[in-house]
Scaffold this motif. Sequence first.
Motif, PDB file in Angstrom:
ATOM      1  N   THR A 135       1.335  -1.187  -0.332  1.00 37.71           N
ATOM      2  CA  THR A 135       0.227   0.108  -0.235  1.00 37.71           C
ATOM      3  C   THR A 135       0.366   1.443   0.050  1.00 37.71           C
ATOM      4  OG1 THR A 135       0.295   0.187   2.101  1.00 37.71           O
ATOM      5  CG2 THR A 135      -1.800  -1.170   1.000  1.00 37.71           C
ATOM      6  N   PRO A 157      -5.016  -3.129  -2.244  1.00 34.44           N
ATOM      7  CA  PRO A 157      -4.772  -2.955  -1.158  1.00 34.44           C
ATOM      8  C   PRO A 157      -5.525  -3.949  -0.114  1.00 34.44           C
ATOM      9  CG  PRO A 157      -6.320  -0.752  -1.449  1.00 34.44           C
ATOM     10  CD  PRO A 157      -6.377  -1.820  -2.906  1.00 34.44           C
ATOM     11  N   ASN A 158      -5.879  -4.432  -0.762  1.00 37.99           N
ATOM     12  CA  ASN A 158      -6.920  -5.992   0.304  1.00 37.99           C
ATOM     13  C   ASN A 158      -6.803  -6.728  -1.063  1.00 37.99           C
ATOM     14  OD1 ASN A 158      -7.949  -7.714   1.844  1.00 37.99           O
ATOM     15  ND2 ASN A 158      -7.527  -5.521   3.045  1.00 37.99           N
ATOM     16  N   HIS A 192      -3.713  -1.649  13.974  1.00 33.30           N
ATOM     17  CA  HIS A 192      -3.311  -2.317  13.309  1.00 33.30           C
ATOM     18  C   HIS A 192      -1.719  -2.890  14.100  1.00 33.30           C
ATOM     19  CE1 HIS A 192      -4.738  -1.282   9.328  1.00 33.30           C
ATOM     20  NE2 HIS A 192      -4.736  -2.540   8.582  1.00 33.30           N
ATOM     21  N   GLN A 193      -1.111  -3.176  13.921  1.00 32.77           N
ATOM     22  CA  GLN A 193       0.224  -3.636  14.398  1.00 32.77           C
ATOM     23  C   GLN A 193       0.836  -1.836  14.304  1.00 32.77           C
ATOM     24  OE1 GLN A 193      -0.756  -5.545  11.346  1.00 32.77           O
ATOM     25  NE2 GLN A 193       0.688  -4.855   9.746  1.00 32.77           N
ATOM     26  N   LYS A 196       3.227  -0.887  11.692  1.00 33.70           N
ATOM     27  CA  LYS A 196       2.247  -0.903  10.527  1.00 33.70           C
ATOM     28  C   LYS A 196       3.059   0.720   9.905  1.00 33.70           C
ATOM     29  CE  LYS A 196      -1.904  -0.776   7.185  1.00 33.70           C
ATOM     30  NZ  LYS A 196      -1.181  -0.524   5.863  1.00 33.70           N
ATOM     31  N   THR A 199      -0.990   4.652   6.478  1.00 34.09           N
ATOM     32  CA  THR A 199      -2.297   4.861   7.025  1.00 34.09           C
ATOM     33  C   THR A 199      -3.026   3.595   6.066  1.00 34.09           C
ATOM     34  OG1 THR A 199      -2.438   7.554   7.461  1.00 34.09           O
ATOM     35  CG2 THR A 199      -4.805   6.362   6.869  1.00 34.09           C
ATOM     36  N   SER A 200      -3.782   2.557   6.855  1.00 33.84           N
ATOM     37  CA  SER A 200      -4.742   1.679   5.641  1.00 33.84           C
ATOM     38  C   SER A 200      -5.109   1.898   4.546  1.00 33.84           C
ATOM     39  CB  SER A 200      -5.959   1.236   6.521  1.00 33.84           C
ATOM     40  OG  SER A 200      -6.288   0.041   5.798  1.00 33.84           O
ATOM     41  N   GLY A 201      -4.314   1.080   3.332  1.00 32.27           N
ATOM     42  CA  GLY A 201      -5.217   1.628   1.862  1.00 32.27           C
ATOM     43  C   GLY A 201      -6.602   1.256   1.569  1.00 32.27           C
ATOM     44  N   THR A 202      -6.529   0.227   1.924  1.00 35.32           N
ATOM     45  CA  THR A 202      -8.241  -0.410   2.473  1.00 35.32           C
ATOM     46  C   THR A 202      -8.776   0.578   2.092  1.00 35.32           C
ATOM     47  OG1 THR A 202      -7.010  -2.822   3.467  1.00 35.32           O
ATOM     48  CG2 THR A 202      -9.359  -2.143   3.444  1.00 35.32           C
ATOM     49  N   HIS A 245      -2.365  -7.696  11.967  1.00 31.00           N
ATOM     50  CA  HIS A 245      -4.229  -7.788  12.576  1.00 31.00           C
ATOM     51  C   HIS A 245      -4.797  -5.999  11.686  1.00 31.00           C
ATOM     52  CE1 HIS A 245      -3.142  -4.113  15.723  1.00 31.00           C
ATOM     53  NE2 HIS A 245      -4.080  -4.249  15.611  1.00 31.00           N
ATOM     54  N   ALA A 246      -5.706  -6.210  11.537  1.00 29.08           N
ATOM     55  CA  ALA A 246      -6.627  -5.008  10.806  1.00 29.08           C
ATOM     56  C   ALA A 246      -8.255  -5.279  11.468  1.00 29.08           C
ATOM     57  CB  ALA A 246      -6.354  -5.419   9.035  1.00 29.08           C
ATOM     58  N   HIS A 248     -11.297  -2.271  11.290  1.00 30.28           N
ATOM     59  CA  HIS A 248     -11.476  -1.290  10.711  1.00 30.28           C
ATOM     60  C   HIS A 248     -13.089  -1.559  10.877  1.00 30.28           C
ATOM     61  CE1 HIS A 248      -8.599  -1.418   7.059  1.00 30.28           C
ATOM     62  NE2 HIS A 248      -7.958  -2.022   8.044  1.00 30.28           N
ATOM     63  N   TYR A 273      -5.086 -12.401   3.283  1.00 32.26           N
ATOM     64  CA  TYR A 273      -4.129 -11.691   2.415  1.00 32.26           C
ATOM     65  C   TYR A 273      -2.894 -12.854   1.606  1.00 32.26           C
ATOM     66  CZ  TYR A 273      -5.416  -8.548   5.414  1.00 32.26           C
ATOM     67  OH  TYR A 273      -6.093  -7.488   7.080  1.00 32.26           O
TER      68      TYR A 273
HETATM   69  O1  LIG Z   1      -1.046  -3.671   6.670  1.00 32.97           O
HETATM   70  C1  LIG Z   1      -1.338  -4.323   6.780  1.00 32.97           C
HETATM   71  O2  LIG Z   1      -1.444  -5.222   7.757  1.00 32.97           O
HETATM   72  C2  LIG Z   1      -2.762  -4.411   5.831  1.00 32.97           C
HETATM   73  N1  LIG Z   1      -2.217  -3.571   5.112  1.00 32.97           N
HETATM   74  C3  LIG Z   1      -3.796  -3.740   4.627  1.00 32.97           C
HETATM   75  C4  LIG Z   1      -3.730  -1.843   4.055  1.00 32.97           C
HETATM   76  O3  LIG Z   1      -3.370  -0.838   4.548  1.00 32.97           O
HETATM   77  O4  LIG Z   1      -5.396  -1.865   4.449  1.00 32.97           O
HETATM   78  C5  LIG Z   1      -4.742  -4.749   4.500  1.00 32.97           C
HETATM   79  C6  LIG Z   1      -4.857  -4.531   5.281  1.00 32.97           C
HETATM   80  O5  LIG Z   1      -5.467  -3.919   6.215  1.00 32.97           O
HETATM   81  C7  LIG Z   1      -3.625  -5.026   6.308  1.00 32.97           C
END
Ligand SMILES: O=C(O)C1=N[C@H](C(=O)O)C[C@H](O)C1
Length: 309
Positions: A135, A157-158, A192-193, A196, A199-202, A245-246, A248, A273
Amino acid sequence: FTPATQKSQGRLSALFMADGNSDATIMVNGMPGPMATAAAEACLRKGLKLSPVAMTGPEIEPCTITVSDMVSGKSANVRLIPSTETDELAAAIAGAKEGAGEKNLLAIDYTHPSAVNANALFYIDNQLPFVMGTTGGDRDKLMADVTAAKHFAVIAPNMGKQIVAMQAALEDLASKYPSAFAGYTLQVTESHQKTKADTSGTAKAVIDSLKELSDDGFTYDDINMIRGDEEAMEFGVPEEGLKGHAFHTYTLTSADGSVQFGLQHNVVGRTVYAEGTADAVKFLSKKLKTESEGKVYSMINVLEAGALD
Ligand SMILES: O=C(O)C1=N[C@H](C(=O)O)C[C@H](O)C1
Ligand SMILES: NC(=O)C1=CN([C@@H]2O[C@H](COP(=O)(O)OP(=O)(O)OC[C@H]3O[C@@H](n4cnc5c(N)ncnc54)[C@H](OP(=O)(O)O)[C@@H]3O)[C@@H](O)[C@H]2O)C=CC1
Protein backbone atom coordinates in the motif's frame (compact mmCIF):
# COMPACT_ATOMS: atom_id res chain seq x y z
CA PHE A 1 3.70 -45.80 -17.32
CA THR A 2 1.25 -48.01 -19.16
CA PRO A 3 -0.29 -46.35 -22.27
CA ALA A 4 -3.58 -45.89 -20.32
CA THR A 5 -1.82 -44.14 -17.47
CA GLN A 6 0.13 -42.06 -20.00
CA LYS A 7 -3.16 -41.00 -21.59
CA SER A 8 -4.70 -39.98 -18.29
CA GLN A 9 -1.45 -38.25 -17.29
CA GLY A 10 -1.66 -36.34 -20.61
CA ARG A 11 -5.25 -35.32 -19.87
CA LEU A 12 -4.27 -34.25 -16.37
CA SER A 13 -1.36 -32.19 -17.59
CA ALA A 14 -3.56 -30.61 -20.32
CA LEU A 15 -6.01 -29.60 -17.59
CA PHE A 16 -3.19 -28.20 -15.50
CA MET A 17 -1.84 -26.25 -18.46
CA ALA A 18 -5.34 -24.91 -19.26
CA ASP A 19 -5.38 -23.54 -15.73
CA GLY A 20 -2.29 -21.62 -16.85
CA ASN A 21 -0.29 -22.20 -13.68
CA SER A 22 1.79 -25.28 -14.12
CA ASP A 23 4.88 -23.34 -15.13
CA ALA A 24 4.41 -20.17 -13.10
CA THR A 25 7.40 -19.19 -10.99
CA ILE A 26 6.97 -16.39 -8.52
CA MET A 27 9.52 -13.85 -7.32
CA VAL A 28 8.18 -12.79 -3.92
CA ASN A 29 9.70 -9.43 -3.00
CA GLY A 30 9.76 -8.05 0.54
CA MET A 31 10.91 -11.12 2.47
CA PRO A 32 11.73 -11.58 5.30
CA GLY A 33 8.85 -9.14 5.96
CA PRO A 34 5.77 -10.88 7.38
CA MET A 35 3.37 -10.28 4.48
CA ALA A 36 5.82 -11.32 1.73
CA THR A 37 6.72 -14.42 3.72
CA ALA A 38 3.04 -15.36 4.18
CA ALA A 39 2.45 -14.85 0.44
CA ALA A 40 5.44 -17.03 -0.47
CA GLU A 41 4.12 -19.81 1.78
CA ALA A 42 0.68 -19.55 0.16
CA CYS A 43 2.29 -19.80 -3.29
CA LEU A 44 3.95 -23.06 -2.28
CA ARG A 45 0.67 -24.32 -0.79
CA LYS A 46 -1.19 -23.52 -4.01
CA GLY A 47 1.26 -25.34 -6.27
CA LEU A 48 3.32 -22.39 -7.51
CA LYS A 49 7.11 -22.42 -7.67
CA LEU A 50 9.22 -19.77 -5.99
CA SER A 51 11.95 -17.97 -7.86
CA PRO A 52 15.33 -18.78 -6.29
CA VAL A 53 16.08 -15.03 -6.06
CA ALA A 54 14.03 -12.12 -4.74
CA MET A 55 14.33 -8.48 -3.73
CA THR A 56 14.70 -7.46 -0.10
CA GLY A 57 15.04 -4.16 1.74
CA PRO A 58 18.02 -1.86 1.12
CA GLU A 59 19.31 -2.30 4.67
CA ILE A 60 19.26 -6.11 4.66
CA GLU A 61 22.48 -8.10 4.08
CA PRO A 62 22.27 -10.47 1.07
CA CYS A 63 21.41 -13.94 2.39
CA THR A 64 19.58 -17.16 1.57
CA ILE A 65 16.40 -18.03 3.48
CA THR A 66 14.24 -21.12 3.47
CA VAL A 67 10.51 -20.59 2.95
CA SER A 68 8.51 -23.46 4.47
CA ASP A 69 4.79 -24.03 4.22
CA MET A 70 3.65 -26.05 7.23
CA VAL A 71 0.37 -27.11 5.60
CA SER A 72 1.74 -28.67 2.41
CA GLY A 73 5.16 -29.49 3.84
CA LYS A 74 6.77 -27.81 0.81
CA SER A 75 9.81 -25.59 1.12
CA ALA A 76 12.17 -23.59 -1.11
CA ASN A 77 15.41 -21.68 -0.74
CA VAL A 78 15.41 -18.06 -1.85
CA ARG A 79 18.44 -15.79 -2.14
CA LEU A 80 17.57 -12.24 -1.07
CA ILE A 81 19.22 -9.35 -2.90
CA PRO A 82 18.88 -5.77 -1.56
CA SER A 83 16.71 -3.47 -3.68
CA THR A 84 19.67 -1.11 -4.23
CA GLU A 85 21.50 -3.80 -6.26
CA THR A 86 19.41 -3.18 -9.38
CA ASP A 87 21.95 -4.61 -11.87
CA GLU A 88 22.32 -7.81 -9.88
CA LEU A 89 18.53 -8.06 -9.59
CA ALA A 90 18.02 -7.47 -13.31
CA ALA A 91 20.56 -10.20 -14.12
CA ALA A 92 18.86 -12.54 -11.63
CA ILE A 93 15.47 -11.87 -13.26
CA ALA A 94 16.91 -12.59 -16.71
CA GLY A 95 18.38 -15.84 -15.37
CA ALA A 96 15.12 -16.81 -13.66
CA LYS A 97 13.22 -16.16 -16.91
CA GLU A 98 15.61 -18.45 -18.76
CA GLY A 99 14.85 -21.17 -16.24
CA ALA A 100 11.08 -20.61 -16.05
CA GLY A 101 10.30 -19.37 -19.57
CA GLU A 102 9.66 -15.75 -20.64
CA LYS A 103 5.96 -15.66 -19.69
CA ASN A 104 6.29 -17.81 -16.61
CA LEU A 105 8.06 -15.47 -14.20
CA LEU A 106 5.84 -13.11 -12.20
CA ALA A 107 6.47 -10.97 -9.11
CA ILE A 108 4.57 -10.35 -5.91
CA ASP A 109 5.39 -7.13 -4.10
CA TYR A 110 4.89 -6.81 -0.35
CA THR A 111 7.61 -4.33 0.44
CA HIS A 112 7.27 -0.83 1.86
CA PRO A 113 5.08 2.16 0.96
CA SER A 114 8.25 4.13 0.14
CA ALA A 115 9.26 1.51 -2.46
CA VAL A 116 5.97 1.19 -4.36
CA ASN A 117 6.63 3.54 -7.28
CA ALA A 118 10.29 2.64 -7.84
CA ASN A 119 9.52 -1.08 -7.68
CA ALA A 120 6.68 -0.75 -10.22
CA LEU A 121 9.06 1.01 -12.64
CA PHE A 122 11.66 -1.68 -12.02
CA TYR A 123 9.12 -4.41 -12.92
CA ILE A 124 8.11 -2.50 -16.06
CA ASP A 125 11.75 -2.03 -17.12
CA ASN A 126 12.44 -5.71 -16.57
CA GLN A 127 9.18 -6.87 -18.22
CA LEU A 128 8.09 -8.63 -15.08
CA PRO A 129 4.31 -8.89 -14.56
CA PHE A 130 3.44 -8.22 -10.93
CA VAL A 131 0.88 -8.36 -8.17
CA MET A 132 1.28 -5.23 -6.03
CA GLY A 133 -0.09 -5.75 -2.53
CA THR A 134 2.04 -3.03 -0.99
CA THR A 135 0.00 0.00 0.00
CA GLY A 136 0.96 3.67 -0.01
CA GLY A 137 3.26 5.56 -2.36
CA ASP A 138 1.83 7.78 -5.07
CA ARG A 139 -1.15 5.66 -6.19
CA ASP A 140 -2.13 7.94 -9.11
CA LYS A 141 1.42 7.76 -10.47
CA LEU A 142 1.48 4.00 -9.95
CA MET A 143 -1.69 3.52 -11.99
CA ALA A 144 -0.51 6.01 -14.66
CA ASP A 145 2.94 4.37 -15.05
CA VAL A 146 1.65 0.81 -15.29
CA THR A 147 -1.27 1.71 -17.56
CA ALA A 148 0.95 3.74 -19.93
CA ALA A 149 3.37 0.82 -20.21
CA LYS A 150 0.47 -1.60 -20.99
CA HIS A 151 2.04 -3.82 -18.36
CA PHE A 152 0.35 -6.86 -16.82
CA ALA A 153 -0.40 -6.22 -13.13
CA VAL A 154 -2.88 -6.76 -10.33
CA ILE A 155 -2.88 -3.82 -7.92
CA ALA A 156 -5.05 -3.75 -4.80
CA PRO A 157 -4.76 -2.60 -1.20
CA ASN A 158 -6.56 -5.71 0.00
CA MET A 159 -6.35 -9.27 -1.32
CA GLY A 160 -8.74 -10.90 1.17
CA LYS A 161 -11.66 -12.47 -0.73
CA GLN A 162 -14.45 -11.41 1.63
CA ILE A 163 -13.12 -7.85 1.99
CA VAL A 164 -12.78 -7.57 -1.80
CA ALA A 165 -16.41 -8.77 -2.09
CA MET A 166 -17.46 -6.12 0.41
CA GLN A 167 -15.57 -3.46 -1.57
CA ALA A 168 -17.26 -4.62 -4.81
CA ALA A 169 -20.69 -4.41 -3.14
CA LEU A 170 -19.95 -0.91 -1.85
CA GLU A 171 -18.80 0.27 -5.29
CA ASP A 172 -22.01 -1.14 -6.71
CA LEU A 173 -24.10 0.53 -4.02
CA ALA A 174 -22.35 3.85 -4.62
CA SER A 175 -22.92 3.71 -8.37
CA LYS A 176 -26.58 2.58 -8.09
CA TYR A 177 -27.66 4.79 -5.19
CA PRO A 178 -25.33 7.80 -5.09
CA SER A 179 -25.98 10.12 -2.14
CA ALA A 180 -28.25 7.58 -0.43
CA PHE A 181 -26.59 8.65 2.81
CA ALA A 182 -26.60 12.41 2.12
CA GLY A 183 -26.50 14.32 5.39
CA TYR A 184 -24.84 11.43 7.24
CA THR A 185 -21.46 11.91 8.87
CA LEU A 186 -18.69 9.34 8.58
CA GLN A 187 -16.35 8.06 11.28
CA VAL A 188 -13.54 5.61 10.55
CA THR A 189 -11.19 3.80 12.94
CA GLU A 190 -8.52 1.37 11.76
CA SER A 191 -6.18 -0.54 14.04
CA HIS A 192 -3.02 -2.31 12.85
CA GLN A 193 0.21 -3.71 14.30
CA LYS A 194 2.49 -0.94 15.55
CA THR A 195 5.06 -1.60 12.77
CA LYS A 196 2.64 -0.59 10.00
CA ALA A 197 4.21 2.36 8.18
CA ASP A 198 1.17 3.94 6.53
CA THR A 199 -2.55 4.68 6.87
CA SER A 200 -4.56 1.67 5.74
CA GLY A 201 -4.91 1.54 1.94
CA THR A 202 -8.08 -0.52 2.38
CA ALA A 203 -9.65 2.13 4.61
CA LYS A 204 -8.85 4.77 1.98
CA ALA A 205 -10.49 2.68 -0.77
CA VAL A 206 -13.59 1.97 1.34
CA ILE A 207 -13.86 5.68 2.21
CA ASP A 208 -13.73 6.55 -1.53
CA SER A 209 -16.92 4.48 -1.99
CA LEU A 210 -18.60 5.72 1.18
CA LYS A 211 -17.99 9.31 0.09
CA GLU A 212 -20.03 8.61 -3.06
CA LEU A 213 -22.91 7.64 -0.77
CA SER A 214 -22.58 10.46 1.74
CA ASP A 215 -21.80 14.14 1.20
CA ASP A 216 -19.63 14.29 4.32
CA GLY A 217 -16.41 16.24 3.68
CA PHE A 218 -14.41 13.40 5.28
CA THR A 219 -10.73 13.27 4.32
CA TYR A 220 -8.10 10.54 4.87
CA ASP A 221 -6.66 12.77 7.61
CA ASP A 222 -9.87 12.25 9.59
CA ILE A 223 -9.17 8.49 9.91
CA ASN A 224 -8.63 7.49 13.52
CA MET A 225 -5.48 5.30 13.36
CA ILE A 226 -4.61 2.96 16.22
CA ARG A 227 -1.05 1.62 16.31
CA GLY A 228 -0.38 1.08 20.04
CA ASP A 229 -0.85 -2.34 21.64
CA GLU A 230 -2.87 -1.10 24.60
CA GLU A 231 -5.28 0.93 22.51
CA ALA A 232 -5.60 -1.95 20.03
CA MET A 233 -6.63 -4.32 22.83
CA GLU A 234 -9.17 -1.78 24.08
CA PHE A 235 -10.51 -1.73 20.50
CA GLY A 236 -11.04 -5.50 20.69
CA VAL A 237 -7.84 -6.91 19.19
CA PRO A 238 -6.85 -10.16 20.91
CA GLU A 239 -3.31 -10.39 22.28
CA GLU A 240 -2.31 -12.98 19.65
CA GLY A 241 -3.22 -10.45 16.95
CA LEU A 242 -1.04 -7.60 18.15
CA LYS A 243 1.80 -8.45 15.73
CA GLY A 244 -0.56 -8.71 12.76
CA HIS A 245 -4.13 -7.49 12.57
CA ALA A 246 -6.48 -5.17 10.70
CA PHE A 247 -9.57 -4.10 12.63
CA HIS A 248 -11.64 -1.57 10.71
CA THR A 249 -14.91 0.13 11.71
CA TYR A 250 -16.80 2.59 9.48
CA THR A 251 -19.84 4.36 10.96
CA LEU A 252 -22.39 6.55 9.16
CA THR A 253 -24.65 8.63 11.44
CA SER A 254 -27.67 10.70 10.41
CA ALA A 255 -27.71 14.43 11.13
CA ASP A 256 -30.12 14.07 14.08
CA GLY A 257 -28.29 11.01 15.43
CA SER A 258 -31.39 8.82 15.20
CA VAL A 259 -29.99 6.47 12.53
CA GLN A 260 -26.62 4.76 12.50
CA PHE A 261 -25.04 2.31 10.05
CA GLY A 262 -21.91 0.33 10.84
CA LEU A 263 -19.51 -1.62 8.67
CA GLN A 264 -16.80 -3.71 10.27
CA HIS A 265 -14.09 -6.11 9.13
CA ASN A 266 -11.70 -7.54 11.69
CA VAL A 267 -8.79 -9.72 10.61
CA VAL A 268 -6.25 -11.42 12.89
CA GLY A 269 -3.08 -12.53 11.11
CA ARG A 270 -2.32 -12.39 7.38
CA THR A 271 -3.46 -15.72 5.90
CA VAL A 272 -6.57 -14.33 4.20
CA TYR A 273 -4.47 -11.85 2.17
CA ALA A 274 -1.75 -14.40 1.40
CA GLU A 275 -4.29 -16.86 -0.03
CA GLY A 276 -5.83 -14.13 -2.18
CA THR A 277 -2.41 -13.04 -3.39
CA ALA A 278 -1.54 -16.53 -4.63
CA ASP A 279 -4.91 -16.63 -6.43
CA ALA A 280 -4.20 -13.21 -7.97
CA VAL A 281 -0.85 -14.32 -9.33
CA LYS A 282 -2.49 -17.42 -10.85
CA PHE A 283 -5.13 -15.17 -12.44
CA LEU A 284 -2.39 -12.92 -13.87
CA SER A 285 -0.44 -15.90 -15.16
CA LYS A 286 -3.51 -16.96 -17.17
CA LYS A 287 -4.02 -13.43 -18.52
CA LEU A 288 -0.42 -13.39 -19.76
CA LYS A 289 -1.20 -16.38 -21.90
CA THR A 290 -4.61 -15.31 -23.18
CA GLU A 291 -4.37 -11.52 -23.62
CA SER A 292 -2.16 -9.81 -26.19
CA GLU A 293 -1.91 -6.50 -24.29
CA GLY A 294 -1.19 -5.91 -20.61
CA LYS A 295 -3.39 -3.87 -18.30
CA VAL A 296 -3.95 -3.20 -14.62
CA TYR A 297 -6.46 -5.54 -13.00
CA SER A 298 -8.01 -5.03 -9.56
CA MET A 299 -8.89 -7.72 -7.04
CA ILE A 300 -12.53 -7.11 -7.98
CA ASN A 301 -11.59 -8.33 -11.49
CA VAL A 302 -9.98 -11.41 -9.92
CA LEU A 303 -13.10 -12.03 -7.80
CA GLU A 304 -15.42 -11.56 -10.80
CA ALA A 305 -13.38 -14.07 -12.78
CA GLY A 306 -14.19 -16.62 -10.07
CA ALA A 307 -10.47 -16.91 -9.38
CA LEU A 308 -10.55 -16.43 -5.59
CA ASP A 309 -10.71 -19.70 -3.65
O1 LIG B 1 -0.34 -3.54 6.82
C1 LIG B 1 -1.26 -4.34 7.02
O2 LIG B 1 -1.24 -5.19 7.92
C2 LIG B 1 -2.42 -4.29 6.13
N1 LIG B 1 -2.36 -3.48 5.11
C3 LIG B 1 -3.39 -3.31 4.14
C4 LIG B 1 -3.93 -1.90 4.23
O3 LIG B 1 -3.12 -0.96 4.36
O4 LIG B 1 -5.14 -1.72 4.14
C5 LIG B 1 -4.45 -4.37 4.22
C6 LIG B 1 -4.80 -4.77 5.62
O5 LIG B 1 -5.40 -3.69 6.25
C7 LIG B 1 -3.55 -5.20 6.37
N1 LIG C 1 -2.89 -5.91 -0.27
C1 LIG C 1 -3.08 -6.59 0.87
O1 LIG C 1 -3.98 -7.45 0.97
C2 LIG C 1 -2.19 -6.34 2.03
C3 LIG C 1 -1.25 -5.36 1.95
N2 LIG C 1 -0.34 -5.21 2.96
C4 LIG C 1 0.71 -4.23 2.71
O2 LIG C 1 1.91 -4.93 2.41
C5 LIG C 1 3.03 -4.13 2.76
C6 LIG C 1 4.02 -4.97 3.56
O3 LIG C 1 3.44 -5.35 4.78
P1 LIG C 1 4.33 -5.97 5.96
O4 LIG C 1 5.02 -7.20 5.52
O5 LIG C 1 3.44 -6.03 7.15
O6 LIG C 1 5.40 -4.77 6.13
P2 LIG C 1 6.82 -4.70 6.87
O7 LIG C 1 7.21 -3.25 6.81
O8 LIG C 1 6.75 -5.37 8.18
O9 LIG C 1 7.80 -5.55 5.91
C7 LIG C 1 8.21 -5.07 4.67
C8 LIG C 1 9.48 -5.80 4.23
O10 LIG C 1 9.88 -5.27 2.96
C9 LIG C 1 11.27 -4.91 3.04
N3 LIG C 1 11.54 -3.81 2.13
C10 LIG C 1 11.57 -2.50 2.38
N4 LIG C 1 11.87 -1.80 1.24
C11 LIG C 1 12.02 -2.74 0.28
C12 LIG C 1 12.35 -2.68 -1.09
N5 LIG C 1 12.61 -1.52 -1.70
N6 LIG C 1 12.40 -3.82 -1.79
C13 LIG C 1 12.18 -5.00 -1.19
N7 LIG C 1 11.89 -5.13 0.11
C14 LIG C 1 11.82 -4.01 0.84
C15 LIG C 1 11.47 -4.54 4.48
O11 LIG C 1 12.85 -4.56 4.81
P3 LIG C 1 13.33 -3.57 6.02
O12 LIG C 1 12.67 -4.09 7.27
O13 LIG C 1 14.79 -3.73 6.02
O14 LIG C 1 12.85 -2.21 5.63
C16 LIG C 1 10.66 -5.64 5.17
O15 LIG C 1 11.37 -6.86 5.23
C17 LIG C 1 2.44 -2.90 3.49
O16 LIG C 1 2.33 -1.83 2.56
C18 LIG C 1 1.05 -3.36 3.89
O17 LIG C 1 0.11 -2.33 4.03
C19 LIG C 1 -0.35 -5.97 4.07
C20 LIG C 1 -1.32 -6.93 4.23
C21 LIG C 1 -2.32 -7.19 3.22
